[in-house]
Motif scaffolding. Structure first.
Motif, PDB file in Angstrom:
ATOM      1  N   THR A  20      -6.784   2.535  -3.187  1.00  0.00           N
ATOM      2  CA  THR A  20      -6.426   3.119  -4.482  1.00  0.00           C
ATOM      3  C   THR A  20      -5.118   3.886  -4.342  1.00  0.00           C
ATOM      4  N   ILE A  43       0.115   0.573  -7.743  1.00  0.00           N
ATOM      5  CA  ILE A  43      -1.086  -0.019  -7.163  1.00  0.00           C
ATOM      6  C   ILE A  43      -0.857  -1.500  -6.858  1.00  0.00           C
ATOM      7  N   LEU A  44       0.022  -2.153  -7.629  1.00  0.00           N
ATOM      8  CA  LEU A  44       0.388  -3.540  -7.353  1.00  0.00           C
ATOM      9  C   LEU A  44       1.531  -3.608  -6.342  1.00  0.00           C
ATOM     10  N   GLU A  45       2.523  -2.744  -6.491  1.00  0.00           N
ATOM     11  CA  GLU A  45       3.706  -2.779  -5.623  1.00  0.00           C
ATOM     12  C   GLU A  45       3.367  -2.427  -4.176  1.00  0.00           C
ATOM     13  N   GLY A  57      -0.045  -0.861  -3.267  1.00  0.00           N
ATOM     14  CA  GLY A  57      -1.482  -0.935  -3.002  1.00  0.00           C
ATOM     15  C   GLY A  57      -1.953  -2.328  -2.622  1.00  0.00           C
ATOM     16  N   LEU A  58      -1.433  -3.338  -3.317  1.00  0.00           N
ATOM     17  CA  LEU A  58      -1.895  -4.699  -3.058  1.00  0.00           C
ATOM     18  C   LEU A  58      -1.453  -5.217  -1.676  1.00  0.00           C
ATOM     19  N   PRO A  59      -0.180  -5.028  -1.268  1.00  0.00           N
ATOM     20  CA  PRO A  59       0.170  -5.415   0.108  1.00  0.00           C
ATOM     21  C   PRO A  59      -0.654  -4.680   1.160  1.00  0.00           C
ATOM     22  N   ALA A  67      -3.746  -3.591   0.792  1.00  0.00           N
ATOM     23  CA  ALA A  67      -5.089  -4.184   0.761  1.00  0.00           C
ATOM     24  C   ALA A  67      -5.109  -5.522   1.511  1.00  0.00           C
ATOM     25  N   TYR A  68      -4.070  -6.344   1.307  1.00  0.00           N
ATOM     26  CA  TYR A  68      -3.999  -7.629   2.005  1.00  0.00           C
ATOM     27  C   TYR A  68      -3.881  -7.421   3.516  1.00  0.00           C
ATOM     28  N   ASP A  80      -7.186  -6.519   4.911  1.00  0.00           N
ATOM     29  CA  ASP A  80      -8.036  -7.709   4.891  1.00  0.00           C
ATOM     30  C   ASP A  80      -7.724  -8.612   6.084  1.00  0.00           C
ATOM     31  N   VAL A 118      -9.685  -3.373  -4.602  1.00  0.00           N
ATOM     32  CA  VAL A 118      -8.634  -2.510  -5.128  1.00  0.00           C
ATOM     33  C   VAL A 118      -9.167  -1.776  -6.349  1.00  0.00           C
ATOM     34  N   ARG A 126      -8.108  -0.063  -9.500  1.00  0.00           N
ATOM     35  CA  ARG A 126      -6.937   0.020 -10.373  1.00  0.00           C
ATOM     36  C   ARG A 126      -7.252   0.927 -11.561  1.00  0.00           C
TER      37      ARG A 126
END
Length: 340
Positions: A67, A279-281, A283-285, A287-288, A291, A301, A303
């Motif tokens: 988050t 969170i996309l810019e 947070g997502l990298p 999270a990946y 993983d 995630v 959001r």
């Protein structure tokens, strides 16, 4: 089986050794990413501690939530969905990020461990500049000697030739058409046309220049980090090839002195993604990466979505009546008596 310590080690690998492994590193305050943040408002400063904030290193982790800012909403969602660890980008503060209560009591109740990164994560990947349509050839995470004052200078990517190309690119990557559609449906359901939502109302726009103005070299700034007109004048002097100022995460509005300075320097001025889209810019990298490094651990995630409605348009008719009664009977009863 993966543990809290495995998550810590994964974050250490992701950041290239920027996390702390012991609270003694906080006490010494010698670690470059253990940073005090303060506006000199009494009692409100904080020390960033990249790494494990709360939790037992030996505890098993089956599910992680990434988050931006941990809140009581995050903690409740984590507790209800079997999350063992929350990885927050922004620093975590006692009570402020746990619903006004102590972190141990709230996180301990649901057996949730908590991590933070923030400045230790900044500058690790070129994603934010990529999303905004340029490739960075200069990065400074403490421009002007100000800790956390991030500056990018970049050359536009193929296909990004005008100011409108930047905005169209952001709309596509961020899925703003979907956000618009979602807001439209929510307005219909709630029967309130004045409702709005952060990512929609703060979408990118041109503050100085025209849509078809050419763009080649970009000064990419983040106004909330303390970037000033003097900084802009200095970086423009250092990079005379620049033609455009791009402000993202935070933004400025009409009349701001940074816009006037851009006019003085004959630079275009564009605002890009707002903070809620980080969170996309970022947070997502993140999270990946988690993983990839922790096979078998489920990574989700969280959001956040913030909407705005007039106070007297919120809730069911029953809740509106409840709010009216609580306010008039208990909160402003003296004033109501005077008026009557």
């Amino acid at each position: 089986m993966h543990t809290v310590e495995d998550v810590l080690n994964a974050l250490d690998e992701i950041t290239g050794g920027r996390v702390i492994h012991s609270l003694s590193e906080v006490d010494k305050q010698e670690h470059p990413f253990v940073i005090r943040k303060s506006s000199n408002i009494p009692g409100k400063d904080i020390i960033e501690t990249p790494g494990l904030v709360y939790g037992d290193k030996k505890r098993e982790v089956k599910k992680i939530a990434v988050t931006m800012t941990m809140t009581e909403g995050s903690i409740e969602l984590a507790g209800a969905t079997g999350v063992d660890a929350i990885v927050a980008h922004h620093p975590i503060a006692e009570a402020a990020n746990s619903g006004g209560v102590t972190l141990k009591n709230y996180l301990g109740l649901y057996n949730i461990s908590a991590f933070e990164l923030h400045e230790a994560f900044h500058g690790l990947h070129p994603g934010i500049s990529f999303l905004h349509g340029h490739e960075v050839y200069r990065t400074d995470i403490s421009y002007g000697g100000l800790e956390g004052n991030v500056l990018f200078v970049g050359k536009t990517l193929p296909g990004v030739k005008t100011l409108s190309d930047i905005l169209n690119r952001l709309d596509l990557f961020m899925g703003l058409e979907e956000e618009n559609n979602l807001l439209f449906l929510e307005k219909e359901i709630r029967k309130n046309a004045s409702m709005t939502e952060t990512s929609v109302v703060t979408r990118g726009r041109i503050l100085r220049g025209e849509a078809d103005n050419p763009v080649n070299n970009i000064i990419h700034i983040f106004p909330h980090t303390g970037f000033t007109p003097e900084h802009l004048r200095q970086v423009a002097k250092e990079h005379p090839e620049a033609d455009t100022v791009l402000a993202s995460i935070s933004r400025v509005y009409d009349g701001h002195e940074l816009i006037r300075t851009a006019e003085e320097l004959n630079l275009n001025f564009v605002v890009g993604n707002c903070h809620v889209l980080e969170i996309l810019e970022n947070g997502l990298p993140l999270a990946y990466a988690l993983d990839m490094l922790l096979p078998g651990v489920e990574v989700v995630v969280f959001r956040e979505r913030v909407t705005s409605l007039p106070a007297r348009a919120v809730g069911t008719p029953q809740m509106m009546e409840y709010a009216e009664q609580m306010a008039s009977k208990y909160l402003v009863k003296k004033k109501v008596a005077e008026l009557s």
